[in-house]
Design an enzyme around this catalytic site. Structure first.
Site, mmCIF file in Angstrom:
data_model
loop_
_atom_site.group_PDB
_atom_site.id
_atom_site.type_symbol
_atom_site.label_atom_id
_atom_site.label_comp_id
_atom_site.label_asym_id
_atom_site.label_seq_id
_atom_site.Cartn_x
_atom_site.Cartn_y
_atom_site.Cartn_z
ATOM 1 N N LYS A 180 1.021 -1.037 -0.060
ATOM 2 C CA LYS A 180 -0.252 0.575 -0.120
ATOM 3 C C LYS A 180 1.364 1.010 -0.168
ATOM 4 O O LYS A 180 1.282 1.507 1.051
ATOM 5 C CB LYS A 180 -0.583 0.385 1.164
ATOM 6 C CG LYS A 180 -1.834 1.295 0.452
ATOM 7 C CD LYS A 180 -2.148 1.715 2.377
ATOM 8 C CE LYS A 180 -1.602 2.563 3.521
ATOM 9 N NZ LYS A 180 -2.007 3.991 2.392
ATOM 10 N N CYS A 211 13.313 11.552 6.537
ATOM 11 C CA CYS A 211 13.473 11.451 7.568
ATOM 12 C C CYS A 211 14.794 11.172 8.487
ATOM 13 O O CYS A 211 14.631 11.478 9.595
ATOM 14 C CB CYS A 211 13.115 10.016 7.662
ATOM 15 S SG CYS A 211 14.317 8.307 6.593
ATOM 16 N N GLU A 235 9.689 16.907 14.716
ATOM 17 C CA GLU A 235 10.135 16.161 13.619
ATOM 18 C C GLU A 235 9.070 17.701 12.559
ATOM 19 O O GLU A 235 8.144 17.213 12.491
ATOM 20 C CB GLU A 235 10.302 15.011 12.430
ATOM 21 C CG GLU A 235 10.384 14.849 11.571
ATOM 22 C CD GLU A 235 10.051 13.701 10.906
ATOM 23 O OE1 GLU A 235 9.307 12.976 11.320
ATOM 24 O OE2 GLU A 235 10.839 12.462 10.468
ATOM 25 N N GLU A 279 10.179 1.785 10.144
ATOM 26 C CA GLU A 279 11.198 3.010 9.792
ATOM 27 C C GLU A 279 10.741 3.884 9.943
ATOM 28 O O GLU A 279 9.889 4.668 9.022
ATOM 29 C CB GLU A 279 11.528 2.600 8.471
ATOM 30 C CG GLU A 279 11.666 1.238 7.877
ATOM 31 C CD GLU A 279 13.365 0.873 8.670
ATOM 32 O OE1 GLU A 279 14.315 2.208 8.508
ATOM 33 O OE2 GLU A 279 13.510 -0.089 8.441
HETATM 34 P P1 NAD Z 1 2.629 8.513 7.701
HETATM 35 O O1 NAD Z 1 2.407 7.871 8.659
HETATM 36 O O2 NAD Z 1 1.128 9.151 7.661
HETATM 37 O O3 NAD Z 1 1.846 7.492 6.265
HETATM 38 C C1 NAD Z 1 2.426 6.060 6.256
HETATM 39 C C2 NAD Z 1 2.269 5.595 5.504
HETATM 40 O O4 NAD Z 1 1.504 4.797 6.564
HETATM 41 C C3 NAD Z 1 0.936 5.820 4.756
HETATM 42 O O5 NAD Z 1 0.811 4.812 3.334
HETATM 43 C C4 NAD Z 1 0.132 5.767 5.345
HETATM 44 O O6 NAD Z 1 -1.638 6.135 4.239
HETATM 45 C C5 NAD Z 1 -0.185 5.088 6.086
HETATM 46 N N1 NAD Z 1 -0.919 5.174 7.560
HETATM 47 C C6 NAD Z 1 -1.795 5.346 8.046
HETATM 48 N N2 NAD Z 1 -2.141 5.822 8.748
HETATM 49 C C7 NAD Z 1 -2.061 4.276 9.226
HETATM 50 C C8 NAD Z 1 -2.536 3.164 9.923
HETATM 51 N N3 NAD Z 1 -4.052 3.683 10.660
HETATM 52 N N4 NAD Z 1 -3.040 1.952 9.868
HETATM 53 C C9 NAD Z 1 -1.692 1.809 8.482
HETATM 54 N N5 NAD Z 1 -1.491 2.397 8.005
HETATM 55 C C10 NAD Z 1 -1.542 3.838 7.903
HETATM 56 O O7 NAD Z 1 3.457 9.288 7.618
HETATM 57 P P2 NAD Z 1 3.856 10.541 6.381
HETATM 58 O O8 NAD Z 1 2.869 11.821 6.692
HETATM 59 O O9 NAD Z 1 3.650 9.623 4.566
HETATM 60 O O10 NAD Z 1 5.286 10.273 5.922
HETATM 61 C C11 NAD Z 1 6.226 10.859 6.427
HETATM 62 C C12 NAD Z 1 6.296 10.452 7.972
HETATM 63 O O11 NAD Z 1 7.460 9.323 7.661
HETATM 64 C C13 NAD Z 1 7.456 11.432 8.234
HETATM 65 O O12 NAD Z 1 7.198 11.358 9.616
HETATM 66 C C14 NAD Z 1 9.019 10.408 8.072
HETATM 67 O O13 NAD Z 1 10.137 11.006 9.098
HETATM 68 C C15 NAD Z 1 8.697 9.249 7.792
HETATM 69 N N6 NAD Z 1 9.973 8.225 7.272
HETATM 70 C C16 NAD Z 1 10.751 7.790 7.350
HETATM 71 C C17 NAD Z 1 12.069 7.143 7.271
HETATM 72 C C18 NAD Z 1 13.073 6.023 7.362
HETATM 73 O O14 NAD Z 1 13.448 5.251 7.065
HETATM 74 N N7 NAD Z 1 13.018 5.904 8.907
HETATM 75 C C19 NAD Z 1 11.784 7.214 5.629
HETATM 76 C C20 NAD Z 1 10.901 8.322 5.189
HETATM 77 C C21 NAD Z 1 9.683 8.734 5.999
#
Ligand code: NAD
Length: 477
Positions: free
Chosen positions: A177, A286, A384, A252
């Site tokens: 997804k 990130c 962040e 992650e």
């Molecule tokens: P997010 O957590 O809002 O969403 C990430 C994914 O999770 C999306 O596909 C979203 O649809 C899904 N999601 C949201 N709620 C969910 C739930 N309740 N159950 C299952 N899936 C769910 O994050 P974002 O805003 O898309 O991305 C930004 C974040 O990602 C930042 O905090 C960034 O630091 C982090 N990030 C981390 C890494 C790493 O490797 N550590 C890499 C890239 C981004």
């Protein structure tokens, strides 16, 4: 934009068991270009019934894919890489459109680095100890099962390949997804996989919302591994949802990484590179070095240099070759980022470059922003921001520099700058973080990437990334 591209971005289907079909439980959603606010494509918006079908297909496919000899799996996956390389320009164009990433960044990092990551998985596959003897036991590494992979919008192609590359090499099967904002590049990955002859059901694609599709995946009883990249809050919820089945959960998550400039560092390199590291992908990374730590005596000079670097950056139309910073991902993201800066200023911080005034009309642009006069407990230092914002803090000595860097609930990345490589390495060893770059060293697509603390518990890339999708079995002889 050619009409062919319009068609390619006009996606409405999900991939289940090797065939594209309309989602049963959901509908279609629009994808926006954050540089213009206009619609550039569509995606399926799946429902729980679609997740059931995708997991069932992945389970059926697991029986064959998990026991396919490694060389044969690698052969198919090399074909996939070839077909992705053949789609290079289309991938770049799609990333520019759905992320708003400048074309040079999209080409070199979003697509170039993502394909490097897949290539490294294929190269590192043989480094896994698939079978070893420990005393009277044979120890086998076996595919873990069906992997639910959930990814964010900031580096969409890279994030997807960092997961499913490892899973597919391991012999696990995948239900993917992608993020709601950026599903289009995932369609291209799936097109290439089908063309390469990946067996039916090995890769299934169910775009949709986190709450509906994501949670249906995480709670599905037939999913063995949940691999999630995204925000820490969602990662916590996913862990809780997956706990009753004792699923393996690889997280992650976010970061608040520090770039430490030691007194003997070359400021000509360290300061511009640190600012670039904070602003990369409009700060939506990130591993962004969003905290710049410098000796107190150097703060005025570093502020001047950091402001000059931020002010020099070209912000604007991502389709121009010379643009360095595009927009942030959405109107919501822009409001979040500017909110952080406004609250910091209200609390006494000083903005030495950028600020909340956007440099362009239209789109969700934020100027590269440098903030100082912030305490170690300031919100903008602890949380962040996920936008093009860097804070500059002074430290007394190396001990305090390390203490400040480690004074974070996160621990994903970091940088150390010094004229003495041994000294830089000694500081790096004291940082509670999963990756550290010394003096601007290059990204290594085969080295483990992941976080300490609230930055996560998994490791992606190379051998370590494959092992996330393996189980371990000991047979006593
Ligand atoms: P997010 O957590 O809002 O969403 C990430 C994914 O999770 C999306 O596909 C979203 O649809 C899904 N999601 C949201 N709620 C969910 C739930 N309740 N159950 C299952 N899936 C769910 O994050 P974002 O805003 O898309 O991305 C930004 C974040 O990602 C930042 O905090 C960034 O630091 C982090 N990030 C981390 C890494 C790493 O490797 N550590 C890499 C890239 C981004």
């Amino acid at each position: 934009m050619t009409s062919a591209l319009v068609t390619l971005r006009d996606r409405t289907e999900i991939l289940v068991d090797g065939a594209w079909r309309r989602p049963v439980g959901g509908g279609v959603t629009e994808v926006e270009d954050p540089a213009t606010g206009t619609v550039v494509g569509t995606s399926a918006d799946a429902g729980p019934e679609d997740v059931d079908a995708a997991v069932a297909a992945a389970r059926r496919a697991f029986a064959g894919w998990s026991v396919t000899p490694l060389e044969q799996r690698l052969h198919v996956l090399r074909g996939w890489l070839d077909r992705l390389e053949a789609r290079h320009d289309l991938l770049v164009d799609t990333i520019v459109s759905e992320v708003g990433a400048p074309v040079a960044l999209a080409r070199d990092a979003h697509v170039g680095m993502a394909l490097d990551v897949l290539r490294a998985y294929l190269d590192e596959a043989r480094a896994v100890h698939w079978q070893e003897r420990i005393g009277s036991s044979l120890v086998f590494r076996e595919a873990a099962g069906v992997a639910a992979c959930i990814t964010p919008w900031n580096w969409p192609l890279y994030q997807v390949l960092a997961k499913i590359g490892g899973a597919l090499v391991a012999g696990s099967t995948v239900v993917l997804k992608p993020a709601e904002l950026t599903p289009l590049s995932a369609y291209l990955l799936a097109d290439a996989a089908l063309e390469a002859g990946l067996p039916d059901g090995v890769l299934n694609l169910v775009p949709g919302s986190g709450r509906v599709v994501g949670e249906a995946m995480v709670t599905h009883p037939d999913v063995d591994v949940v691999s999630f990249t995204g925000s820490t809050g969602v990662g916590v919820r996913i862990s809780q949802l997956a706990a009753p089945d004792v699923k393996r959960v690889c997280l992650e998550l976010g970061g608040k990484s520090a770039s430490i400039v030691l007194p003997d560092a070359d400021l000509d390199r360290a300061v511009p590179a640190s600012v670039q590291g904070a602003m990369l992908n409009s700060g939506q990374t990130c591993s962004a070095w969003s905290r710049l730590l410098v000796p107190h005596s150097l703060v005025p000079e570093v502020l001047e240099r950091a402001a000059a670097e931020a002010g020099r950056m070209t912000v604007g139309d991502p389709r121009r070759d010379d643009t360095e910073l595009g927009p942030v991902a959405s109107a919501t993201q822009r409001a979040t980022v500017t909110g952080f800066v406004e609250r910091a200023v209200a609390a006494g911080a000083r903005v030495v470059a950028g600020g909340v005034d956007q440099p362009r009309d239209g789109g969700y642009f934020v100027a590269p922003t440098v903030v100082t006069d912030v305490g170690r407990d300031a919100e903008i230092v602890r949380e962040e921001v996920f936008g093009p914002v860097v804070t500059v803090q002074g430290y007394i000595d190396e001990v305090e520099a390390v203490a400040l860097a480690n004074d974070s609930s996160y621990g994903l990345h970091g940088a150390v700058w010094s004229g003495d490589q041994e000294r830089a390495l000694a500081v790096a060893r004291r940082l509670r973080t999963g990756q550290v770059d010394l003096n601007g060293a290059a990204f290594n697509p085969a080295a483990p990437f992941g976080g300490y603390g609230r930055s996560g518990n998994g490791r992606e890339l190379g051998r370590y990334g494959i092992e996330e999708f393996l189980e371990t079995k000991s047979v006593q002889l």
